[in-house]
Design a protein around this motif. Sequence first.
Motif, PDB file in Angstrom:
ATOM      1  N   GLU A   3       0.859  -1.175   0.000  1.00  0.00           N
ATOM      2  CA  GLU A   3       0.000   0.000   0.000  1.00  0.00           C
ATOM      3  C   GLU A   3       0.897   1.228   0.000  1.00  0.00           C
ATOM      4  O   GLU A   3       1.904   1.262   0.711  1.00  0.00           O
ATOM      5  CB  GLU A   3      -0.848  -0.032   1.269  1.00  0.00           C
ATOM      6  N   ILE A   4       0.511   2.214  -0.784  1.00  0.00           N
ATOM      7  CA  ILE A   4       1.196   3.502  -0.755  1.00  0.00           C
ATOM      8  C   ILE A   4       0.213   4.498  -0.143  1.00  0.00           C
ATOM      9  O   ILE A   4      -0.860   4.732  -0.678  1.00  0.00           O
ATOM     10  CB  ILE A   4       1.632   3.947  -2.164  1.00  0.00           C
ATOM     11  N   TYR A   5       0.607   5.030   1.016  1.00  0.00           N
ATOM     12  CA  TYR A   5      -0.268   5.925   1.771  1.00  0.00           C
ATOM     13  C   TYR A   5       0.582   7.046   2.355  1.00  0.00           C
ATOM     14  O   TYR A   5       1.556   6.796   3.059  1.00  0.00           O
ATOM     15  CB  TYR A   5      -0.962   5.136   2.896  1.00  0.00           C
ATOM     16  N   ASN A   6       0.220   8.286   2.052  1.00  0.00           N
ATOM     17  CA  ASN A   6       0.978   9.452   2.524  1.00  0.00           C
ATOM     18  C   ASN A   6       2.474   9.321   2.228  1.00  0.00           C
ATOM     19  O   ASN A   6       3.315   9.543   3.094  1.00  0.00           O
ATOM     20  CB  ASN A   6       0.766   9.668   4.028  1.00  0.00           C
ATOM     21  N   GLU A   7       2.777   8.901   1.027  1.00  0.00           N
ATOM     22  CA  GLU A   7       4.157   8.743   0.549  1.00  0.00           C
ATOM     23  C   GLU A   7       4.961   7.708   1.335  1.00  0.00           C
ATOM     24  O   GLU A   7       6.183   7.709   1.311  1.00  0.00           O
ATOM     25  CB  GLU A   7       4.872  10.091   0.523  1.00  0.00           C
ATOM     26  N   MET A   8       4.269   6.822   2.040  1.00  0.00           N
ATOM     27  CA  MET A   8       4.904   5.723   2.765  1.00  0.00           C
ATOM     28  C   MET A   8       4.442   4.412   2.141  1.00  0.00           C
ATOM     29  O   MET A   8       3.309   4.314   1.679  1.00  0.00           O
ATOM     30  CB  MET A   8       4.511   5.734   4.247  1.00  0.00           C
ATOM     31  N   ILE A   9       5.312   3.418   2.156  1.00  0.00           N
ATOM     32  CA  ILE A   9       4.975   2.102   1.626  1.00  0.00           C
ATOM     33  C   ILE A   9       4.774   1.150   2.791  1.00  0.00           C
ATOM     34  O   ILE A   9       5.624   1.042   3.675  1.00  0.00           O
ATOM     35  CB  ILE A   9       6.083   1.584   0.700  1.00  0.00           C
ATOM     36  N   ASN A  10       3.637   0.466   2.808  1.00  0.00           N
ATOM     37  CA  ASN A  10       3.325  -0.490   3.855  1.00  0.00           C
ATOM     38  C   ASN A  10       3.127  -1.874   3.245  1.00  0.00           C
ATOM     39  O   ASN A  10       2.514  -2.010   2.193  1.00  0.00           O
ATOM     40  CB  ASN A  10       2.038  -0.090   4.596  1.00  0.00           C
ATOM     41  N   ASP A  11       3.635  -2.883   3.928  1.00  0.00           N
ATOM     42  CA  ASP A  11       3.443  -4.272   3.522  1.00  0.00           C
ATOM     43  C   ASP A  11       2.119  -4.729   4.126  1.00  0.00           C
ATOM     44  O   ASP A  11       1.986  -4.837   5.337  1.00  0.00           O
ATOM     45  CB  ASP A  11       4.606  -5.120   4.043  1.00  0.00           C
ATOM     46  N   LEU A  12       1.137  -5.004   3.289  1.00  0.00           N
ATOM     47  CA  LEU A  12      -0.192  -5.361   3.768  1.00  0.00           C
ATOM     48  C   LEU A  12      -0.287  -6.798   4.260  1.00  0.00           C
ATOM     49  O   LEU A  12      -1.289  -7.178   4.865  1.00  0.00           O
ATOM     50  CB  LEU A  12      -1.233  -5.115   2.674  1.00  0.00           C
ATOM     51  N   LEU A  13       0.731  -7.615   4.025  1.00  0.00           N
ATOM     52  CA  LEU A  13       0.715  -8.996   4.509  1.00  0.00           C
ATOM     53  C   LEU A  13       1.542  -9.180   5.771  1.00  0.00           C
ATOM     54  O   LEU A  13       1.470 -10.219   6.415  1.00  0.00           O
ATOM     55  CB  LEU A  13       1.210  -9.948   3.419  1.00  0.00           C
ATOM     56  N   SER A  73      -5.591   5.102   0.081  1.00  0.00           N
ATOM     57  CA  SER A  73      -4.282   4.682  -0.403  1.00  0.00           C
ATOM     58  C   SER A  73      -4.407   4.007  -1.762  1.00  0.00           C
ATOM     59  O   SER A  73      -5.498   3.768  -2.264  1.00  0.00           O
ATOM     60  CB  SER A  73      -3.659   3.696   0.594  1.00  0.00           C
ATOM     61  N   HIS A  74      -3.260   3.691  -2.324  1.00  0.00           N
ATOM     62  CA  HIS A  74      -3.180   2.883  -3.538  1.00  0.00           C
ATOM     63  C   HIS A  74      -2.553   1.559  -3.136  1.00  0.00           C
ATOM     64  O   HIS A  74      -1.649   1.524  -2.306  1.00  0.00           O
ATOM     65  CB  HIS A  74      -2.305   3.560  -4.594  1.00  0.00           C
ATOM     66  N   SER A  75      -3.042   0.481  -3.717  1.00  0.00           N
ATOM     67  CA  SER A  75      -2.461  -0.815  -3.375  1.00  0.00           C
ATOM     68  C   SER A  75      -2.008  -1.532  -4.641  1.00  0.00           C
ATOM     69  O   SER A  75      -2.567  -1.337  -5.720  1.00  0.00           O
ATOM     70  CB  SER A  75      -3.450  -1.678  -2.594  1.00  0.00           C
ATOM     71  N   ILE A  76      -0.990  -2.358  -4.472  1.00  0.00           N
ATOM     72  CA  ILE A  76      -0.449  -3.154  -5.568  1.00  0.00           C
ATOM     73  C   ILE A  76      -0.324  -4.586  -5.072  1.00  0.00           C
ATOM     74  O   ILE A  76       0.335  -4.848  -4.067  1.00  0.00           O
ATOM     75  CB  ILE A  76       0.930  -2.634  -6.021  1.00  0.00           C
ATOM     76  N   PHE A  77      -0.980  -5.495  -5.767  1.00  0.00           N
ATOM     77  CA  PHE A  77      -0.914  -6.916  -5.459  1.00  0.00           C
ATOM     78  C   PHE A  77      -0.147  -7.578  -6.589  1.00  0.00           C
ATOM     79  O   PHE A  77      -0.578  -7.550  -7.734  1.00  0.00           O
ATOM     80  CB  PHE A  77      -2.329  -7.502  -5.344  1.00  0.00           C
ATOM     81  N   ARG A  78       0.978  -8.143  -6.270  1.00  0.00           N
ATOM     82  CA  ARG A  78       1.838  -8.749  -7.287  1.00  0.00           C
ATOM     83  C   ARG A  78       1.704 -10.262  -7.195  1.00  0.00           C
ATOM     84  O   ARG A  78       1.824 -10.853  -6.124  1.00  0.00           O
ATOM     85  CB  ARG A  78       3.278  -8.337  -7.054  1.00  0.00           C
ATOM     86  N   LEU A  79       1.485 -10.885  -8.343  1.00  0.00           N
ATOM     87  CA  LEU A  79       1.295 -12.322  -8.409  1.00  0.00           C
ATOM     88  C   LEU A  79       2.257 -12.890  -9.443  1.00  0.00           C
ATOM     89  O   LEU A  79       2.259 -12.463 -10.593  1.00  0.00           O
ATOM     90  CB  LEU A  79      -0.155 -12.623  -8.803  1.00  0.00           C
ATOM     91  N   ILE A  80       3.096 -13.824  -9.021  1.00  0.00           N
ATOM     92  CA  ILE A  80       4.015 -14.506  -9.932  1.00  0.00           C
ATOM     93  C   ILE A  80       3.501 -15.930 -10.090  1.00  0.00           C
ATOM     94  O   ILE A  80       3.329 -16.645  -9.094  1.00  0.00           O
ATOM     95  CB  ILE A  80       5.459 -14.511  -9.386  1.00  0.00           C
ATOM     96  N   ILE A  81       3.258 -16.320 -11.311  1.00  0.00           N
ATOM     97  CA  ILE A  81       2.729 -17.661 -11.571  1.00  0.00           C
ATOM     98  C   ILE A  81       3.840 -18.531 -12.132  1.00  0.00           C
ATOM     99  O   ILE A  81       4.466 -18.188 -13.132  1.00  0.00           O
ATOM    100  CB  ILE A  81       1.537 -17.600 -12.546  1.00  0.00           C
ATOM    101  N   GLU A  82       4.065 -19.635 -11.455  1.00  0.00           N
ATOM    102  CA  GLU A  82       5.031 -20.618 -11.920  1.00  0.00           C
ATOM    103  C   GLU A  82       4.294 -21.923 -12.154  1.00  0.00           C
ATOM    104  O   GLU A  82       3.391 -22.269 -11.403  1.00  0.00           O
ATOM    105  CB  GLU A  82       6.134 -20.838 -10.883  1.00  0.00           C
ATOM    106  N   SER A  83       4.685 -22.627 -13.178  1.00  0.00           N
ATOM    107  CA  SER A  83       4.053 -23.923 -13.426  1.00  0.00           C
ATOM    108  C   SER A  83       5.120 -24.966 -13.697  1.00  0.00           C
ATOM    109  O   SER A  83       6.223 -24.654 -14.162  1.00  0.00           O
ATOM    110  CB  SER A  83       3.078 -23.832 -14.600  1.00  0.00           C
ATOM    111  N   ARG A  84       4.783 -26.171 -13.364  1.00  0.00           N
ATOM    112  CA  ARG A  84       5.671 -27.302 -13.595  1.00  0.00           C
ATOM    113  C   ARG A  84       4.866 -28.418 -14.218  1.00  0.00           C
ATOM    114  O   ARG A  84       3.686 -28.586 -13.917  1.00  0.00           O
ATOM    115  CB  ARG A  84       6.285 -27.776 -12.283  1.00  0.00           C
ATOM    116  N   GLU A  85       5.521 -29.199 -15.034  1.00  0.00           N
ATOM    117  CA  GLU A  85       4.850 -30.353 -15.613  1.00  0.00           C
ATOM    118  C   GLU A  85       4.657 -31.395 -14.530  1.00  0.00           C
ATOM    119  O   GLU A  85       5.569 -31.698 -13.766  1.00  0.00           O
ATOM    120  CB  GLU A  85       5.700 -30.935 -16.746  1.00  0.00           C
ATOM    121  N   ARG A  86       3.457 -31.905 -14.447  1.00  0.00           N
ATOM    122  CA  ARG A  86       3.161 -32.922 -13.443  1.00  0.00           C
ATOM    123  C   ARG A  86       3.602 -34.290 -13.949  1.00  0.00           C
ATOM    124  O   ARG A  86       3.446 -34.615 -15.121  1.00  0.00           O
ATOM    125  CB  ARG A  86       1.672 -32.978 -13.150  1.00  0.00           C
ATOM    126  N   LYS A  87       4.145 -35.057 -13.027  1.00  0.00           N
ATOM    127  CA  LYS A  87       4.499 -36.430 -13.369  1.00  0.00           C
ATOM    128  C   LYS A  87       3.213 -37.246 -13.400  1.00  0.00           C
ATOM    129  O   LYS A  87       2.411 -37.195 -12.486  1.00  0.00           O
ATOM    130  CB  LYS A  87       5.466 -37.008 -12.336  1.00  0.00           C
TER     131      LYS A  87
END
Length: 92
Positions: A3-13, A73-87
């Motif tokens: 979250e960006i609030y009053n020019e500060m960055i907060n970790d929402l998790l 505030s403004h919030s940014i949720f970043r999601l990284i998707i990784e995939s693997r072939e299943r055996k």
Amino acid sequence: YMEIYNEMINDLLAPEKNSSAIRIFENKKEGVIVRGLREEIVTCPEDVYALLTIGEARRQTGSTNLNKQSSRSHSIFRLIIESRERKRLPRS
């Protein structure tokens, strides 16, 4: 999730507020990089929704004449998707 609030960055998790540990910089190869945010591994959509719910509850809000609970505030949720072939298991 930040979250960006009053020019500060907060970790929402992160349960504790420590915006001084969060760093944003730009790398020519990778683009914008954010260091110091809590990362979670999820395996299903329900896990993602749970993290969004936690972060939304920690956002800075207030009331306005038009909206009872407005985000401040403004919030940014970043999601990284990784995939693997299943055996595959052999068929019997």
